[in-house]
Motif scaffolding. Structure first.
Motif, PDB file in Angstrom:
ATOM      1  N   PRO A  65      77.745  21.154  62.219  1.00  0.00           N
ATOM      2  CA  PRO A  65      76.979  22.134  62.995  1.00  0.00           C
ATOM      3  C   PRO A  65      76.353  23.186  62.092  1.00  0.00           C
ATOM      4  O   PRO A  65      76.947  23.614  61.105  1.00  0.00           O
ATOM      5  N   GLY A  66      75.125  23.565  62.419  1.00  0.00           N
ATOM      6  CA  GLY A  66      74.432  24.612  61.683  1.00  0.00           C
ATOM      7  C   GLY A  66      74.301  25.852  62.527  1.00  0.00           C
ATOM      8  O   GLY A  66      74.860  25.933  63.636  1.00  0.00           O
ATOM      9  N   PRO A  67      73.552  26.845  62.070  1.00  0.00           N
ATOM     10  CA  PRO A  67      73.400  28.101  62.830  1.00  0.00           C
ATOM     11  C   PRO A  67      72.810  27.896  64.219  1.00  0.00           C
ATOM     12  O   PRO A  67      73.195  28.567  65.166  1.00  0.00           O
ATOM     13  N   ASN A  68      71.846  26.967  64.320  1.00  0.00           N
ATOM     14  CA  ASN A  68      71.167  26.774  65.607  1.00  0.00           C
ATOM     15  C   ASN A  68      71.214  25.344  66.113  1.00  0.00           C
ATOM     16  O   ASN A  68      70.665  25.048  67.169  1.00  0.00           O
ATOM     17  N   GLY A  69      71.820  24.448  65.368  1.00  0.00           N
ATOM     18  CA  GLY A  69      71.825  23.050  65.762  1.00  0.00           C
ATOM     19  C   GLY A  69      72.674  22.226  64.816  1.00  0.00           C
ATOM     20  O   GLY A  69      73.827  22.571  64.537  1.00  0.00           O
ATOM     21  N   TYR A  70      72.095  21.181  64.276  1.00  0.00           N
ATOM     22  CA  TYR A  70      72.838  20.291  63.389  1.00  0.00           C
ATOM     23  C   TYR A  70      72.264  20.435  61.981  1.00  0.00           C
ATOM     24  O   TYR A  70      71.062  20.674  61.789  1.00  0.00           O
ATOM     25  N   ARG A  71      73.125  20.254  60.966  1.00  0.00           N
ATOM     26  CA  ARG A  71      72.730  20.523  59.582  1.00  0.00           C
ATOM     27  C   ARG A  71      73.304  19.476  58.642  1.00  0.00           C
ATOM     28  O   ARG A  71      74.436  19.009  58.837  1.00  0.00           O
ATOM     29  N   MET A  72      72.533  19.086  57.670  1.00  0.00           N
ATOM     30  CA  MET A  72      72.997  18.163  56.631  1.00  0.00           C
ATOM     31  C   MET A  72      72.672  18.770  55.268  1.00  0.00           C
ATOM     32  O   MET A  72      71.578  19.300  55.058  1.00  0.00           O
ATOM     33  N   GLU A  73      73.613  18.695  54.348  1.00  0.00           N
ATOM     34  CA  GLU A  73      73.422  19.261  53.014  1.00  0.00           C
ATOM     35  C   GLU A  73      73.755  18.213  51.960  1.00  0.00           C
ATOM     36  O   GLU A  73      74.833  17.628  51.973  1.00  0.00           O
ATOM     37  N   LEU A  74      72.817  17.997  51.049  1.00  0.00           N
ATOM     38  CA  LEU A  74      73.009  17.057  49.931  1.00  0.00           C
ATOM     39  C   LEU A  74      73.002  17.844  48.628  1.00  0.00           C
ATOM     40  O   LEU A  74      72.114  18.656  48.404  1.00  0.00           O
ATOM     41  N   ILE A  75      74.001  17.586  47.781  1.00  0.00           N
ATOM     42  CA  ILE A  75      74.089  18.220  46.477  1.00  0.00           C
ATOM     43  C   ILE A  75      74.164  17.123  45.420  1.00  0.00           C
ATOM     44  O   ILE A  75      75.079  16.275  45.476  1.00  0.00           O
ATOM     45  N   ARG A  76      73.221  17.130  44.463  1.00  0.00           N
ATOM     46  CA  ARG A  76      73.266  16.197  43.353  1.00  0.00           C
ATOM     47  C   ARG A  76      73.438  16.997  42.051  1.00  0.00           C
ATOM     48  O   ARG A  76      72.539  17.733  41.653  1.00  0.00           O
ATOM     49  N   PRO A  77      74.586  16.848  41.390  1.00  0.00           N
ATOM     50  CA  PRO A  77      74.829  17.635  40.166  1.00  0.00           C
ATOM     51  C   PRO A  77      73.768  17.365  39.100  1.00  0.00           C
ATOM     52  O   PRO A  77      73.168  16.301  39.052  1.00  0.00           O
ATOM     53  N   ALA A  78      73.556  18.352  38.233  1.00  0.00           N
ATOM     54  CA  ALA A  78      72.574  18.218  37.164  1.00  0.00           C
ATOM     55  C   ALA A  78      73.021  17.170  36.167  1.00  0.00           C
ATOM     56  O   ALA A  78      74.200  16.925  35.984  1.00  0.00           O
ATOM     57  N   GLN A  80      62.404  22.082  66.145  1.00  0.00           N
ATOM     58  CA  GLN A  80      61.930  21.938  64.771  1.00  0.00           C
ATOM     59  C   GLN A  80      63.001  21.299  63.897  1.00  0.00           C
ATOM     60  O   GLN A  80      64.194  21.573  64.040  1.00  0.00           O
ATOM     61  N   VAL A  81      62.539  20.447  62.989  1.00  0.00           N
ATOM     62  CA  VAL A  81      63.383  19.918  61.922  1.00  0.00           C
ATOM     63  C   VAL A  81      62.835  20.476  60.613  1.00  0.00           C
ATOM     64  O   VAL A  81      61.650  20.308  60.312  1.00  0.00           O
ATOM     65  N   LEU A  82      63.678  21.176  59.864  1.00  0.00           N
ATOM     66  CA  LEU A  82      63.261  21.789  58.613  1.00  0.00           C
ATOM     67  C   LEU A  82      63.933  21.085  57.433  1.00  0.00           C
ATOM     68  O   LEU A  82      65.155  20.910  57.416  1.00  0.00           O
ATOM     69  N   ILE A  83      63.127  20.696  56.470  1.00  0.00           N
ATOM     70  CA  ILE A  83      63.619  20.051  55.248  1.00  0.00           C
ATOM     71  C   ILE A  83      63.377  21.008  54.088  1.00  0.00           C
ATOM     72  O   ILE A  83      62.245  21.442  53.875  1.00  0.00           O
ATOM     73  N   THR A  84      64.426  21.362  53.363  1.00  0.00           N
ATOM     74  CA  THR A  84      64.269  22.247  52.210  1.00  0.00           C
ATOM     75  C   THR A  84      64.834  21.578  50.964  1.00  0.00           C
ATOM     76  O   THR A  84      65.829  20.849  51.033  1.00  0.00           O
ATOM     77  N   GLY A  85      64.196  21.835  49.839  1.00  0.00           N
ATOM     78  CA  GLY A  85      64.655  21.286  48.559  1.00  0.00           C
ATOM     79  C   GLY A  85      64.624  22.367  47.501  1.00  0.00           C
ATOM     80  O   GLY A  85      63.629  23.072  47.362  1.00  0.00           O
ATOM     81  N   ALA A  86      65.711  22.517  46.772  1.00  0.00           N
ATOM     82  CA  ALA A  86      65.795  23.577  45.772  1.00  0.00           C
ATOM     83  C   ALA A  86      66.664  23.122  44.608  1.00  0.00           C
ATOM     84  O   ALA A  86      67.319  22.072  44.661  1.00  0.00           O
ATOM     85  N   VAL A  87      66.660  23.931  43.557  1.00  0.00           N
ATOM     86  CA  VAL A  87      67.532  23.711  42.404  1.00  0.00           C
ATOM     87  C   VAL A  87      68.445  24.920  42.291  1.00  0.00           C
ATOM     88  O   VAL A  87      67.978  26.065  42.232  1.00  0.00           O
ATOM     89  N   ASP A 116      73.181  26.287  38.730  1.00  0.00           N
ATOM     90  CA  ASP A 116      73.848  25.362  37.809  1.00  0.00           C
ATOM     91  C   ASP A 116      73.021  24.114  37.526  1.00  0.00           C
ATOM     92  O   ASP A 116      73.469  23.196  36.842  1.00  0.00           O
ATOM     93  N   GLY A 117      71.777  24.077  38.049  1.00  0.00           N
ATOM     94  CA  GLY A 117      70.898  22.951  37.809  1.00  0.00           C
ATOM     95  C   GLY A 117      71.015  21.828  38.818  1.00  0.00           C
ATOM     96  O   GLY A 117      70.263  20.850  38.747  1.00  0.00           O
ATOM     97  N   ALA A 118      71.951  21.941  39.758  1.00  0.00           N
ATOM     98  CA  ALA A 118      72.137  20.902  40.770  1.00  0.00           C
ATOM     99  C   ALA A 118      70.969  20.896  41.755  1.00  0.00           C
ATOM    100  O   ALA A 118      70.394  21.942  42.072  1.00  0.00           O
ATOM    101  N   LEU A 119      70.634  19.708  42.214  1.00  0.00           N
ATOM    102  CA  LEU A 119      69.583  19.543  43.218  1.00  0.00           C
ATOM    103  C   LEU A 119      70.202  19.703  44.599  1.00  0.00           C
ATOM    104  O   LEU A 119      71.237  19.099  44.899  1.00  0.00           O
ATOM    105  N   LYS A 120      69.577  20.521  45.437  1.00  0.00           N
ATOM    106  CA  LYS A 120      70.101  20.757  46.783  1.00  0.00           C
ATOM    107  C   LYS A 120      69.015  20.491  47.811  1.00  0.00           C
ATOM    108  O   LYS A 120      67.937  21.098  47.764  1.00  0.00           O
ATOM    109  N   VAL A 121      69.292  19.568  48.710  1.00  0.00           N
ATOM    110  CA  VAL A 121      68.366  19.254  49.795  1.00  0.00           C
ATOM    111  C   VAL A 121      69.095  19.471  51.114  1.00  0.00           C
ATOM    112  O   VAL A 121      70.197  18.938  51.318  1.00  0.00           O
TER     113      VAL A 121
END
Length: 374
Positions: free
Chosen positions: A361-374, A304-311, A314-319
């Motif tokens: 590396p992530g908990p079970n595989g590979y992980r990418m994190e994007l942070i866009r400041p508010a 599985q590939v999971l894509i999550t998007g949240a705020v 501090d208002g920053a966008l996190k994907v």
């Protein structure tokens, strides 16, 4: 009737409760201070004749004046609000009739009504915008007390709606032209973006290399661009889409081309993001999913590939994109390879929107994190 001097004090109406939005609504029509036009002149002439009064006005209530788009019997294009009967009317019902201005507290001390030959009768129907806010009136006036019959009242209301239909039609045509120009500009930019991607792959991949992955990457970009334009067309937002809907659409497109043993899902919050941010996220998410499919789930292994998007708080966008392929570390590809260029394009896309991008590396595989400041 010659208008008297306008600078004598009289009972001035209070501002509308939603004055700021009301004025914004009025000015969107871009009608103030425009020349006289037959379409509106004919309406006041008809209103005057039907109501058997000498004066009729299409009156728009600005911040500190009332401005007449059309008038008969006044001989002026605007007057201060201090002498405006209509500024009282927009605070009232959709239709107001004052049979004798000398007997109404709103008008008894009005400079225009006090003289013997002043305004003694008023009837006005509101000009109401689709958002429910009044921008003015279609009114008729007389120099003697008067009263309209039911037919005349109905006619005045009907003609007021006709004035608003004309204004709304003009605004719709103006908006349509602006949107067409914006869409043309967006399409041009999108095509240039795809063309630039093609040139990058063409210029950096060594001769004789397998270009299948490059063509797949270009195809993903085209599909994402098409999805963005489709959502923009249906979006009520200005130059923006909702992140949850857009990322879910990208995930669906990626799933359509993914092997049966790989599931691509999305969990994102409903927050508006600009077209630039959406376009960059589509590139980044698509490249991550493509790399996971190729490197994390080999030999038909389900995953599985999971894509999550949240705020964030501090208002920053996190994907975040992560797979459960079980590979703790991926080797760094040659920059001249298609995979290497894909990672460079992901970083460039993040930088374009002022975001940071981290892979590992992530908990079970590979992980990418994007942070866009508010």
């Amino acid at each position: 009737m010659n208008p008297p001097e306008w600078n004598i004090a009289c009972m001035k109406a209070a501002p509308h409760p939603d004055q700021a939005l009301r004025l914004e609504t009025l000015r969107k029509y871009d009608i103030l201070d425009t020349p006289r036009e037959t379409d509106f002149d004919e309406i006041v002439e008809l209103a005057s004749a039907l109501c058997n009064v000498p004066i009729s006005v299409v009156n728009l209530i600005d911040e500190d004046r009332q401005w007449f788009k059309a008038e008969v019997g006044i001989g002026a294009r605007e007057t201060p609000l201090a002498t405006s009967i209509c500024s009282h009317v927009i605070l009232s019902a959709d239709f107001v009739e004052i049979n004798d201005t000398h007997k109404d507290p709103r008008t008894a001390d009005n400079e225009l009504c006090m003289p013997a030959d002043g305004l003694r009768f008023y009837a006005g129907a509101l000009l109401t915008a689709p958002n429910g806010l009044p921008i003015g009136t279609l009114c008729v006036l007389d120099t003697k007390p008067n009263a309209l019959n039911d037919f005349q009242k109905k006619a005045l209301r009907t003609m007021a709606r006709q004035v608003m239909r004309e204004l709304d039609l003009r605004l719709a045509l103006k908006t349509q032209n602006i949107l067409r120009d914006e869409m043309d500009h967006r399409v041009k930019n999108s095509l240039q973006s795809v063309a630039s991607l093609v040139r990058v792959y063409q210029g950096r991949v060594r001769r004789g290399a397998d270009m299948t992955d490059a063509f797949d990457a270009i195809g993903r970009r085209i599909e994402a661009t098409a999805a963005l334009h489709e959502m923009l067309h249906d979006s009520p937002l200005d130059d923006a889409v909702m992140m949850d809907e857009f990322l879910s659409r990208i995930a669906s497109l990626l799933q359509d081309s993914a092997p049966e043993h790989v599931s691509i899902t999305c969990e994102a919050v409903p927050v508006a993001i600009s077209t630039l941010v959406a376009s960059s996220l589509a590139v980044i998410v698509s490249e991550f999913a493509a790399n996971s499919i190729k490197h994390a789930f080999v030999d038909g292994e389900a995953g599985q590939v999971l894509i999550t998007g949240a705020v964030q708080e501090d208002g920053a966008l996190k994907v975040v994109c992560e797979d459960n392929g079980g590979a703790p570390v991926q080797s760094v590809p040659d920059e001249t390879s298609v995979a290497g260029l894909g990672k460079r394009i992901m970083k460039a896309s993040a930088s374009q929107i002022g975001a940071t991008l981290e892979n590992g590396p992530g908990p079970n595989g590979y992980r990418m994190e994007l942070i866009r400041p508010a």
